[in-house]
Design a protein around this motif. Structure first.
Motif, PDB file in Angstrom:
ATOM      1  N   LYS A 272       0.825  -1.207   0.000  1.00  0.00           N
ATOM      2  CA  LYS A 272       0.000   0.000   0.000  1.00  0.00           C
ATOM      3  C   LYS A 272       0.864   1.264   0.000  1.00  0.00           C
ATOM      4  O   LYS A 272       0.385   2.348  -0.318  1.00  0.00           O
ATOM      5  CB  LYS A 272      -0.924   0.016   1.222  1.00  0.00           C
ATOM      6  N   TYR A 273       2.120   1.099   0.383  1.00  0.00           N
ATOM      7  CA  TYR A 273       3.049   2.235   0.381  1.00  0.00           C
ATOM      8  C   TYR A 273       3.702   2.295  -0.995  1.00  0.00           C
ATOM      9  O   TYR A 273       4.461   1.404  -1.381  1.00  0.00           O
ATOM     10  CB  TYR A 273       4.086   2.062   1.501  1.00  0.00           C
ATOM     11  N   PRO A 274       3.397   3.346  -1.774  1.00  0.00           N
ATOM     12  CA  PRO A 274       3.742   3.339  -3.205  1.00  0.00           C
ATOM     13  C   PRO A 274       5.226   3.204  -3.492  1.00  0.00           C
ATOM     14  O   PRO A 274       5.617   2.509  -4.438  1.00  0.00           O
ATOM     15  CB  PRO A 274       3.197   4.682  -3.716  1.00  0.00           C
ATOM     16  N   MET A 275       6.083   3.859  -2.681  1.00  0.00           N
ATOM     17  CA  MET A 275       7.508   3.783  -2.986  1.00  0.00           C
ATOM     18  C   MET A 275       8.052   2.384  -2.728  1.00  0.00           C
ATOM     19  O   MET A 275       8.915   1.904  -3.464  1.00  0.00           O
ATOM     20  CB  MET A 275       8.277   4.825  -2.173  1.00  0.00           C
ATOM     21  N   PHE A 276       7.542   1.715  -1.703  1.00  0.00           N
ATOM     22  CA  PHE A 276       7.958   0.328  -1.456  1.00  0.00           C
ATOM     23  C   PHE A 276       7.541  -0.557  -2.627  1.00  0.00           C
ATOM     24  O   PHE A 276       8.317  -1.400  -3.088  1.00  0.00           O
ATOM     25  CB  PHE A 276       7.353  -0.206  -0.155  1.00  0.00           C
ATOM     26  N   ALA A 277       6.329  -0.362  -3.131  1.00  0.00           N
ATOM     27  CA  ALA A 277       5.836  -1.161  -4.258  1.00  0.00           C
ATOM     28  C   ALA A 277       6.690  -0.932  -5.500  1.00  0.00           C
ATOM     29  O   ALA A 277       7.067  -1.881  -6.207  1.00  0.00           O
ATOM     30  CB  ALA A 277       4.375  -0.817  -4.538  1.00  0.00           C
ATOM     31  N   PHE A 337      21.778  13.364  -0.516  1.00  0.00           N
ATOM     32  CA  PHE A 337      21.116  13.922  -1.694  1.00  0.00           C
ATOM     33  C   PHE A 337      19.802  13.243  -2.069  1.00  0.00           C
ATOM     34  O   PHE A 337      19.089  13.730  -2.960  1.00  0.00           O
ATOM     35  CB  PHE A 337      22.062  13.865  -2.907  1.00  0.00           C
ATOM     36  N   GLY A 338      19.471  12.113  -1.465  1.00  0.00           N
ATOM     37  CA  GLY A 338      18.270  11.400  -1.856  1.00  0.00           C
ATOM     38  C   GLY A 338      18.553  10.404  -2.974  1.00  0.00           C
ATOM     39  O   GLY A 338      19.656  10.359  -3.534  1.00  0.00           O
ATOM     40  N   PRO A 339      17.555   9.591  -3.343  1.00  0.00           N
ATOM     41  CA  PRO A 339      17.799   8.464  -4.257  1.00  0.00           C
ATOM     42  C   PRO A 339      17.915   8.824  -5.745  1.00  0.00           C
ATOM     43  O   PRO A 339      18.607   8.132  -6.489  1.00  0.00           O
ATOM     44  CB  PRO A 339      16.580   7.571  -4.022  1.00  0.00           C
ATOM     45  N   ARG A 340      17.238   9.871  -6.195  1.00  0.00           N
ATOM     46  CA  ARG A 340      17.148  10.101  -7.640  1.00  0.00           C
ATOM     47  C   ARG A 340      18.504  10.376  -8.296  1.00  0.00           C
ATOM     48  O   ARG A 340      18.756   9.932  -9.417  1.00  0.00           O
ATOM     49  CB  ARG A 340      16.186  11.252  -7.940  1.00  0.00           C
ATOM     50  N   GLY A 391      12.766   2.403  -0.380  1.00  0.00           N
ATOM     51  CA  GLY A 391      11.481   1.714  -0.282  1.00  0.00           C
ATOM     52  C   GLY A 391      11.132   1.324   1.146  1.00  0.00           C
ATOM     53  O   GLY A 391      10.007   1.528   1.605  1.00  0.00           O
ATOM     54  N   LEU A 392      12.115   0.793   1.873  1.00  0.00           N
ATOM     55  CA  LEU A 392      11.866   0.351   3.254  1.00  0.00           C
ATOM     56  C   LEU A 392      11.645   1.534   4.192  1.00  0.00           C
ATOM     57  O   LEU A 392      10.926   1.418   5.185  1.00  0.00           O
ATOM     58  CB  LEU A 392      13.036  -0.505   3.736  1.00  0.00           C
ATOM     59  N   ASN A 393      12.254   2.680   3.890  1.00  0.00           N
ATOM     60  CA  ASN A 393      12.082   3.864   4.733  1.00  0.00           C
ATOM     61  C   ASN A 393      10.623   4.303   4.828  1.00  0.00           C
ATOM     62  O   ASN A 393      10.227   4.950   5.797  1.00  0.00           O
ATOM     63  CB  ASN A 393      12.914   5.032   4.190  1.00  0.00           C
ATOM     64  N   GLN A 394       9.816   4.002   3.812  1.00  0.00           N
ATOM     65  CA  GLN A 394       8.430   4.470   3.811  1.00  0.00           C
ATOM     66  C   GLN A 394       7.529   3.617   4.703  1.00  0.00           C
ATOM     67  O   GLN A 394       6.417   4.020   5.034  1.00  0.00           O
ATOM     68  CB  GLN A 394       7.881   4.493   2.374  1.00  0.00           C
ATOM     69  N   LEU A 395       8.018   2.435   5.097  1.00  0.00           N
ATOM     70  CA  LEU A 395       7.179   1.527   5.885  1.00  0.00           C
ATOM     71  C   LEU A 395       7.161   1.927   7.352  1.00  0.00           C
ATOM     72  O   LEU A 395       8.167   2.400   7.890  1.00  0.00           O
ATOM     73  CB  LEU A 395       7.696   0.092   5.766  1.00  0.00           C
ATOM     74  N   PRO A 396       6.034   1.709   8.034  1.00  0.00           N
ATOM     75  CA  PRO A 396       6.006   1.875   9.492  1.00  0.00           C
ATOM     76  C   PRO A 396       6.769   0.722  10.146  1.00  0.00           C
ATOM     77  O   PRO A 396       6.917  -0.350   9.547  1.00  0.00           O
ATOM     78  CB  PRO A 396       4.516   1.820   9.827  1.00  0.00           C
ATOM     79  N   PRO A 397       7.270   0.913  11.371  1.00  0.00           N
ATOM     80  CA  PRO A 397       8.132  -0.100  12.012  1.00  0.00           C
ATOM     81  C   PRO A 397       7.529  -1.494  12.072  1.00  0.00           C
ATOM     82  O   PRO A 397       8.255  -2.478  11.935  1.00  0.00           O
ATOM     83  CB  PRO A 397       8.355   0.472  13.417  1.00  0.00           C
ATOM     84  N   GLN A 398       6.217  -1.601  12.266  1.00  0.00           N
ATOM     85  CA  GLN A 398       5.626  -2.941  12.396  1.00  0.00           C
ATOM     86  C   GLN A 398       5.699  -3.741  11.089  1.00  0.00           C
ATOM     87  O   GLN A 398       5.519  -4.957  11.089  1.00  0.00           O
ATOM     88  CB  GLN A 398       4.172  -2.863  12.887  1.00  0.00           C
ATOM     89  N   PHE A 473      12.550   6.418 -12.871  1.00  0.00           N
ATOM     90  CA  PHE A 473      12.095   7.811 -12.875  1.00  0.00           C
ATOM     91  C   PHE A 473      10.974   8.066 -11.870  1.00  0.00           C
ATOM     92  O   PHE A 473      10.648   9.219 -11.583  1.00  0.00           O
ATOM     93  CB  PHE A 473      11.650   8.218 -14.285  1.00  0.00           C
ATOM     94  N   PHE A 474      10.381   6.996 -11.334  1.00  0.00           N
ATOM     95  CA  PHE A 474       9.311   7.155 -10.348  1.00  0.00           C
ATOM     96  C   PHE A 474       9.826   7.148  -8.908  1.00  0.00           C
ATOM     97  O   PHE A 474       9.059   7.336  -7.972  1.00  0.00           O
ATOM     98  CB  PHE A 474       8.266   6.047 -10.521  1.00  0.00           C
ATOM     99  N   ILE A 475      11.138   6.917  -8.737  1.00  0.00           N
ATOM    100  CA  ILE A 475      11.707   6.864  -7.392  1.00  0.00           C
ATOM    101  C   ILE A 475      11.790   8.274  -6.804  1.00  0.00           C
ATOM    102  O   ILE A 475      12.226   9.209  -7.460  1.00  0.00           O
ATOM    103  CB  ILE A 475      13.119   6.233  -7.419  1.00  0.00           C
ATOM    104  N   ARG A 476      11.359   8.413  -5.555  1.00  0.00           N
ATOM    105  CA  ARG A 476      11.418   9.686  -4.836  1.00  0.00           C
ATOM    106  C   ARG A 476      11.954   9.434  -3.426  1.00  0.00           C
ATOM    107  O   ARG A 476      11.844   8.335  -2.895  1.00  0.00           O
ATOM    108  CB  ARG A 476      10.020  10.318  -4.706  1.00  0.00           C
TER     109      ARG A 476
END
Length: 492
Positions: A272-277, A337-340, A391-398, A473-476
């Motif tokens: 459900k977390y778009p960046m992880f997907a 600098f971030g992933p892009r 991708g993993l950064n967007q997930l909640p700890p659980q 190009f969709f990575i943020r």
């Protein structure tokens, strides 16, 4: 089919009190030993065929079974990490790995050697997701890139030196020394982990759905087995397509069941977390390309250029070393600098190098091959750990255990698919070339046949890499949900 809930949850872990340095050191030692072991055995397979008196199709089980066990075990690690502490999981993994290495070192025949490899795989399959999950827990999102980069250094450097080290050992010692020399390293890892490793995970002891574990085992196991066999037997054999069909059905049932359970074995709500997907799809495509390339290049070096396994290992060594050096650098750049700025140029570099691989001939110089291989692995290092961390950064700890289990499972599956697909394309290209050749028994023509097959495989790889570029190009940069953060302790 739900097992009863046993015991209560553990108290919440205060990450600010955790000394990260010793924990990371423990993880790095274990990861290096386990990943090095994966690549040591490849050069020894011809020797084992002669010494153990078994055909090549049988000896391949030493690698197929290893991949199969990891592919089956990793999906279950998400639930295991909620039942057992980090320390219990990691020490169990390394003790299993040590025991498997010992079995293999003293094996009188193929049966015990295969048993040793299976036990080793149990240890590796337990360890890798635990390692990634621990990094997520003990580091805040803004510092994870550097930590994951250190892990990347180990994960990339170990397989880079594996073929060269095994070549040196096999030149002067028996194949048993491939395991004997790993034993003290594995023992050292167990001791270091016993002294320094602390629990960093929260034990919740959720209900265990046994039917889900069964579906996961049949599903992932059938798919990995089917694709692994396809690489050596072709696609038309019943032992290839029936496991894939059964595995595919079981996997669909597994997904359906996970979406209905309140406490799933593998929580697919991570998607459900778009960046992880997005990252999961990107890693599937990228790892399929990487595994297949790592398989094809030695085949080209030994089948077309007629180099020994040791010399081909030396040619691949500089790229692996550079990749290992680049991993922590890429991690630090990600934090800043971030992933892009890393992922998009890295994917473009991967695509360019795969295009250059399509031009390799029997007259291609080793210096050019080394240069292109180095560029490929620089591109991979700019993408792999930065993308996974993002991708993993967007997930909640659980969802950390589930996210790491998903990524590690798909790595194994994509590796099996990529190796099988590209080897079959290469084999078909070689066969077609030799059928049209006026002298198919000539060594030169056979070498040209290998080149023709490799060309076809790398063209497919190039097309797949272009798909990866588009996904890139969709990575943020992602923000941690719900104000999550690990502790604020500095590295000790």
């Amino acid at each position: 089919m739900n097992a009863s809930h046993v015991g209560g949850a553990s108290p919440k872990i205060d990450a600010s009190r955790i000394k990260r340095g010793p924990i990371v050191f423990s993880l790095i030692i274990g990861a290096f030993v386990a990943v090095l072991n994966e690549t040591l055995l490849g050069n020894a397979l011809p020797d084992l065929v002669k010494e153990l008196g078994v055909p090549y199709s049988t000896i391949q089980w030493l690698t197929t079974a290893y991949m199969l066990v990891i592919g089956v075990l990793v999906p279950v690690t998400a639930i295991l990490q909620q039942w057992f502490t980090t320390r219990q999981m990691f020490l169990s993994a390394m003790i299993l790995f040590f025991a498997g290495t010992l079995f293999a070192a003293v094996a009188p025949g193929f049966g015990l050697l295969l048993t040793g490899r299976v036990v080793q795989a149990l240890g590796t399959g337990l360890m890798l997701p635990v390692m990634m999950n621990t990094i997520l827990v003990i580091f805040p999102p803004e510092k994870r890139g550097g930590a994951m980069g250190l892990m990347g250094l180990v994960i990339m450097f170990a397989p880079a030196i594996g073929p060269t080290v095994s070549g040196l050992i096999l030149d002067s010692l028996s194949w048993r020394w491939l395991f004997i020399l790993v034993l003290p390293l594995a023992a050292f890892s167990v001791v270091i982990a016993a002294i320094f490793l602390r629990n960093v995970s929260e034990i919740t002891k959720p209900k265990v759905d046994v039917f889900s574990i069964l579906l996961s085992t049949v599903g992932f196991g059938g798919i990995v087995y089917g694709f692994s066999k396809a690489g050596e037997s072709g696609w038309s054999k019943p032992e290839v397509y029936w496991p894939m069909i059964v595995g595919g059905i079981a996997l669909l049932l597994f997904i359906w069941r996970q979406l209905r359970l309140k406490q799933p074995v593998m929580d697919l709500r991570a998607f459900k977390y778009p960046m992880f997907a997005i990252v999961t799809v990107l890693m599937f495509v990228l790892m399929m390309t990487l595994f297949s390339t790592m398989t094809l290049i030695p085949l080209y070096l030994q089948g077309a250029l007629l180099l020994t396994a040791f010399k081909s290992g030396l040619i691949l060594l500089p790229g692996g070393v550079v990749n290992g050096i680049m991993a922590p650098i890429a991690g630090k750049l990600l934090d800043k600098f971030g992933p892009r700025v890393l992922v998009i140029p890295g994917l473009v570099l991967v695509a360019i190098t795969l295009y250059l691989f399509t031009g390799f001939e029997i007259s291609t110089g080793t210096g050019y091959i080394i240069t292109v291989h180095i560029l490929l692995l620089i591109g991979i290092s700019m993408v792999m750990m930065p993308a996974q961390t993002t991708g993993l950064n967007q997930l909640p700890p659980q969802l950390y255990p589930h996210g790491t289990a998903i990524l590690n499972t798909l790595t194994q599956v994509s590796g099996a698919i990529g190796a099988a697909l590209f080897i079959s394309i290469m084999s078909m290209g070689t066969k077609n070339y030799l059928e049209s050749s006026s002298d198919p028994t000539s060594l030169t023509e056979q070498a040209q046949g290998v080149v023709a097959g490799v060309h076809q495989s790398f063209w497919i790889g190039f097309v797949i890499s272009l798909v990866a570029v588009v996904i890139g190009f969709f990575i943020r940069r992602t923000k941690a949900p719900e104000g999550q953060a690990a502790g604020s302790a500095d590295m000790h």
